[in-house]
Design a protein around this motif. Structure first.
Motif, PDB file in Angstrom:
ATOM      1  N   ALA A  35     -95.340  26.190 -11.574  1.00 37.32           N
ATOM      2  CA  ALA A  35     -95.244  26.424 -13.010  1.00 37.32           C
ATOM      3  C   ALA A  35     -93.823  26.231 -13.526  1.00 37.32           C
ATOM      4  CB  ALA A  35     -95.718  27.842 -13.338  1.00 37.32           C
ATOM      5  N   SER A  36     -92.834  26.778 -12.821  1.00 33.09           N
ATOM      6  CA  SER A  36     -91.473  26.808 -13.357  1.00 33.09           C
ATOM      7  C   SER A  36     -90.757  25.463 -13.279  1.00 33.09           C
ATOM      8  CB  SER A  36     -90.645  27.875 -12.643  1.00 33.09           C
ATOM      9  OG  SER A  36     -90.680  27.690 -11.243  1.00 33.09           O
ATOM     10  N   SER A  37     -91.244  24.528 -12.476  1.00 36.55           N
ATOM     11  CA  SER A  37     -90.625  23.200 -12.417  1.00 36.55           C
ATOM     12  C   SER A  37     -91.010  22.330 -13.603  1.00 36.55           C
ATOM     13  CB  SER A  37     -91.015  22.493 -11.112  1.00 36.55           C
ATOM     14  OG  SER A  37     -92.418  22.327 -11.033  1.00 36.55           O
ATOM     15  N   VAL A  38     -92.006  22.750 -14.374  1.00 35.81           N
ATOM     16  CA  VAL A  38     -92.506  21.934 -15.487  1.00 35.81           C
ATOM     17  C   VAL A  38     -91.586  22.005 -16.699  1.00 35.81           C
ATOM     18  CG1 VAL A  38     -94.365  21.753 -17.195  1.00 35.81           C
ATOM     19  CG2 VAL A  38     -94.912  21.981 -14.763  1.00 35.81           C
ATOM     20  N   GLY A  39     -91.124  23.213 -17.063  1.00 44.58           N
ATOM     21  CA  GLY A  39     -90.352  23.393 -18.286  1.00 44.58           C
ATOM     22  C   GLY A  39     -89.132  22.490 -18.407  1.00 44.58           C
ATOM     23  N   PRO A  40     -88.257  22.425 -17.394  1.00 44.57           N
ATOM     24  CA  PRO A  40     -87.067  21.576 -17.516  1.00 44.57           C
ATOM     25  C   PRO A  40     -87.377  20.084 -17.639  1.00 44.57           C
ATOM     26  CG  PRO A  40     -86.773  23.209 -15.779  1.00 44.57           C
ATOM     27  CD  PRO A  40     -88.211  23.269 -16.192  1.00 44.57           C
ATOM     28  N   LEU A  41     -88.565  19.660 -17.184  1.00 44.62           N
ATOM     29  CA  LEU A  41     -88.925  18.238 -17.202  1.00 44.62           C
ATOM     30  C   LEU A  41     -90.018  17.937 -18.225  1.00 44.62           C
ATOM     31  CD1 LEU A  41     -89.032  17.719 -13.326  1.00 44.62           C
ATOM     32  CD2 LEU A  41     -87.375  16.679 -14.891  1.00 44.62           C
ATOM     33  N   LEU A  42     -90.237  18.863 -19.158  1.00 45.66           N
ATOM     34  CA  LEU A  42     -91.381  18.729 -20.053  1.00 45.66           C
ATOM     35  C   LEU A  42     -91.323  17.452 -20.893  1.00 45.66           C
ATOM     36  CD1 LEU A  42     -93.994  20.039 -20.941  1.00 45.66           C
ATOM     37  CD2 LEU A  42     -92.719  21.352 -22.651  1.00 45.66           C
ATOM     38  N   GLU A  43     -90.156  17.112 -21.413  1.00 45.59           N
ATOM     39  CA  GLU A  43     -90.055  15.900 -22.223  1.00 45.59           C
ATOM     40  C   GLU A  43     -90.392  14.660 -21.400  1.00 45.59           C
ATOM     41  OE1 GLU A  43     -86.488  15.266 -24.381  1.00 45.59           O
ATOM     42  OE2 GLU A  43     -86.703  17.056 -25.630  1.00 45.59           O
ATOM     43  N   GLU A  44     -89.896  14.583 -20.176  1.00 50.37           N
ATOM     44  CA  GLU A  44     -90.168  13.431 -19.322  1.00 50.37           C
ATOM     45  C   GLU A  44     -91.639  13.376 -18.913  1.00 50.37           C
ATOM     46  OE1 GLU A  44     -85.978  14.100 -19.592  1.00 50.37           O
ATOM     47  OE2 GLU A  44     -87.572  15.490 -19.007  1.00 50.37           O
ATOM     48  N   ILE A  45     -92.242  14.541 -18.655  1.00 51.15           N
ATOM     49  CA  ILE A  45     -93.666  14.584 -18.306  1.00 51.15           C
ATOM     50  C   ILE A  45     -94.508  14.102 -19.481  1.00 51.15           C
ATOM     51  CG2 ILE A  45     -95.586  16.121 -17.746  1.00 51.15           C
ATOM     52  CD1 ILE A  45     -93.542  17.874 -16.239  1.00 51.15           C
ATOM     53  N   ARG A  46     -94.178  14.577 -20.680  1.00 48.69           N
ATOM     54  CA  ARG A  46     -94.943  14.180 -21.867  1.00 48.69           C
ATOM     55  C   ARG A  46     -94.869  12.677 -22.101  1.00 48.69           C
ATOM     56  NH1 ARG A  46     -94.142  18.004 -27.000  1.00 48.69           N
ATOM     57  NH2 ARG A  46     -95.786  16.567 -27.661  1.00 48.69           N
ATOM     58  N   ALA A  47     -93.731  12.087 -21.789  1.00 46.78           N
ATOM     59  CA  ALA A  47     -93.587  10.637 -21.979  1.00 46.78           C
ATOM     60  C   ALA A  47     -94.267   9.847 -20.867  1.00 46.78           C
ATOM     61  CB  ALA A  47     -92.103  10.270 -22.041  1.00 46.78           C
ATOM     62  N   GLY A  48     -94.250  10.365 -19.647  1.00 50.82           N
ATOM     63  CA  GLY A  48     -94.754   9.601 -18.515  1.00 50.82           C
ATOM     64  C   GLY A  48     -96.227   9.741 -18.255  1.00 50.82           C
ATOM     65  N   VAL A  49     -96.829  10.882 -18.638  1.00 58.18           N
ATOM     66  CA  VAL A  49     -98.234  11.075 -18.276  1.00 58.18           C
ATOM     67  C   VAL A  49     -99.218  10.286 -19.145  1.00 58.18           C
ATOM     68  CG1 VAL A  49    -100.058  12.798 -17.985  1.00 58.18           C
ATOM     69  CG2 VAL A  49     -97.788  13.236 -17.066  1.00 58.18           C
ATOM     70  N   PRO A  50     -99.205  10.285 -20.468  1.00 57.46           N
ATOM     71  CA  PRO A  50     -98.463  11.112 -21.426  1.00 57.46           C
ATOM     72  C   PRO A  50     -99.299  12.320 -21.885  1.00 57.46           C
ATOM     73  CG  PRO A  50     -99.495   9.298 -22.569  1.00 57.46           C
ATOM     74  CD  PRO A  50     -99.915   9.172 -21.131  1.00 57.46           C
ATOM     75  N   LEU A  51     -98.617  13.247 -22.623  1.00 58.04           N
ATOM     76  CA  LEU A  51     -99.270  14.439 -23.154  1.00 58.04           C
ATOM     77  C   LEU A  51     -98.881  14.629 -24.614  1.00 58.04           C
ATOM     78  CD1 LEU A  51     -98.515  16.975 -20.255  1.00 58.04           C
ATOM     79  CD2 LEU A  51    -100.679  15.792 -20.645  1.00 58.04           C
ATOM     80  N   GLY A  52     -99.857  15.016 -25.455  1.00 56.33           N
ATOM     81  CA  GLY A  52     -99.584  15.345 -26.846  1.00 56.33           C
ATOM     82  C   GLY A  52     -99.157  16.791 -26.990  1.00 56.33           C
ATOM     83  N   ASP A  53     -98.998  17.241 -28.250  1.00 57.72           N
ATOM     84  CA  ASP A  53     -98.564  18.617 -28.507  1.00 57.72           C
ATOM     85  C   ASP A  53     -99.544  19.632 -27.921  1.00 57.72           C
ATOM     86  OD1 ASP A  53     -96.283  17.822 -29.799  1.00 57.72           O
ATOM     87  OD2 ASP A  53     -97.146  17.937 -31.813  1.00 57.72           O
ATOM     88  N   PHE A  54    -100.845  19.396 -28.131  1.00 58.70           N
ATOM     89  CA  PHE A  54    -101.846  20.344 -27.634  1.00 58.70           C
ATOM     90  C   PHE A  54    -101.837  20.392 -26.111  1.00 58.70           C
ATOM     91  CE2 PHE A  54    -106.106  21.210 -25.976  1.00 58.70           C
ATOM     92  CZ  PHE A  54    -106.361  22.445 -26.546  1.00 58.70           C
ATOM     93  N   GLU A  55    -101.810  19.215 -25.480  1.00 59.23           N
ATOM     94  CA  GLU A  55    -101.818  19.168 -24.015  1.00 59.23           C
ATOM     95  C   GLU A  55    -100.552  19.799 -23.430  1.00 59.23           C
ATOM     96  OE1 GLU A  55    -102.468  16.637 -25.948  1.00 59.23           O
ATOM     97  OE2 GLU A  55    -104.532  15.995 -25.487  1.00 59.23           O
TER      98      GLU A  55
END
Length: 408
Positions: A35-55
């Motif tokens: 869980a805690s490794s996600v927050g610092p990389l959230l912008e990169e995850i949203r761009a690479g997966v990608p994920l919208g605001d809800f996701e």
């Protein structure tokens, strides 16, 4: 004060006790990085997966949702398969799904694998107090200090190092490396548990009927659940969004990760000290008040001037989040037996995490609606009041079995 020793105890020799301690330490280390490794990389995850605001909001909420839905079933599963087998299966699921999720680029599959990985962590998480009560009934405070400290170290390292690991190859930040590193540590943690599953062969199947539904009929059970839930709401809202708050305040991605590491790192010495203190005290109320008093300092300070004193506000918030090892210790101190501990842990964590799910998701929704973090932080501050009230009830010297007997 430590509860009277349970008759439901495993008698280990010296080597077995060392193996149990090692297994508990490495298991605890791996309960939070998913869980805690996600927050610092959230912008990169949203761009690479990608994920919208809800996701993205759902991703930060998955830990508490998963712990709520899976945690309640863990004691029953352990009664069928054995505590040690369930812990091992949880680690296998955690390691496998953490590695797999780093290889996918579909939003729905990334969320499913995140949920599955967290399910493994959730099952093991709920059973930790029972494992301590079973093997070390006379040293609940000390062993809780050991594993909560290990948990804090895993939380801190995953918060602070995920971004540097992701950027270690040079060029763009590779979030898959930053996330996948923690699959390796989870795989290593499997090894001692292979040697521990033999304990379940000697215990046999548990046939006693005390379950989380019985705990739900007690005041202590609900006080513990609400206190645990509100503290987890605070913690997971911070774990999920504090790094992004710092980035929006002008800090770089790496510095924001370090500041989140300050939040989580503050709990390392406190996770060692607080359970030992709590185990020696009949009344833990002053300890609760002292920890919760740090939340207003951190939240209001960050709102007023996030730079350049971000590290100070992060430290204060981290001390406030150290209410978690206190509440965790109370699960073992408010019960007399391993069975009572399992039932109280299952109800406290499943009901508590269900309440906590509102936190990270709600913070994300409020930020998307208002474009600012102010309202979210003020609501988190206000929720410290009911957390204090429920905590004051739970810190009194009492046992869940006594409340159940009184009702009967």
């Amino acid at each position: 004060m430590t509860a009277p020793a349970s008759t439901d105890v495993v008698r280990d020799n010296r080597v077995q006790r060392l193996l149990v301690v090692l297994g508990i330490v490495v298991l605890a280390f791996n309960l939070r990085p998913a869980a805690s490794s996600v927050g610092p990389l959230l912008e990169e995850i949203r761009a690479g997966v990608p994920l919208g605001d809800f996701e993205a909001g759902l991703l930060t909420t998955l830990p508490v949702l998963c712990f709520a839905l899976v945690g309640g079933a863990a004691p029953r599963l352990a009664s069928w398969l054995g505590l040690h087998r369930v812990a091992l299966l949880g680690l296998v699921l955690l390691a496998g799904c953490l590695w797999w999720r780093g290889q996918v680029h579909q939003g729905w599959l990334f969320l499913v694998l995140s949920f599955a990985a967290l399910a493994g962590a959730a099952a093991a998480n709920v059973l930790m107090p029972s494992l301590v009560k079973l093997h070390f009934p006379g040293h609940v405070g000390l062993l809780t200090a050991v594993y909560s400290t290990s948990m804090a170290i895993g939380l801190t390292l995953s918060s602070a190092l995920s971004v540097p690991i992701a950027g270690a190859g040079g060029g763009d930040v590779d979030y898959t490396a930053g996330l996948g590193a923690w699959a390796v540590t989870a795989a290593i943690a499997i090894l001692p548990w292979i040697g521990l599953i033999g304990h379940d062969l000697h215990e046999g199947r548990r046939t006693r009927s005390l379950g989380i539904t019985a705990i739900a009929r007690t005041r202590l059970g609900w006080a513990m659940a609400v206190a645990f839930g509100l503290q987890s709401l605070q913690a997971y809202a911070v774990f999920g969004w504090f790094a992004q708050m710092c980035r929006d305040a002008g800090y770089s991605a790496e510095t924001a990760g370090v500041l989140l590491g300050v939040v989580t790192g503050a709990s390392i010495p406190l996770s060692l000290l607080i359970p030992i203190l709590a185990g020696r005290l009949r009344d833990q109320r002053w300890l609760l008040v002292a920890l919760l008093a740090c939340y207003p300092i951190g939240y209001l300070g960050f709102l007023a001037d996030p730079r350049p004193l971000g590290w100070l506000w992060a430290l204060a918030i981290g001390v406030g989040c150290s209410t978690f090892p206190l509440v965790l210790t109370l699960i073992g101190l408010r019960s007399r037996t391993a069975e009572g501990t399992a039932a109280l842990s299952g109800f406290t964590q499943s009901a508590g995490y269900l309440l906590a799910a509102v936190g990270p998701f709600g913070v994300g929704v409020l930020h998307a609606a208002t474009g600012t973090w102010t309202l979210s932080i003020l609501i988190l501050l206000a929720l410290c009041v009911p957390l204090l009230l429920c905590g004051l009830y739970a810190t009194r010297d009492r046992y869940i079995e006594d409340e159940l007997a009184a009702r009967a």
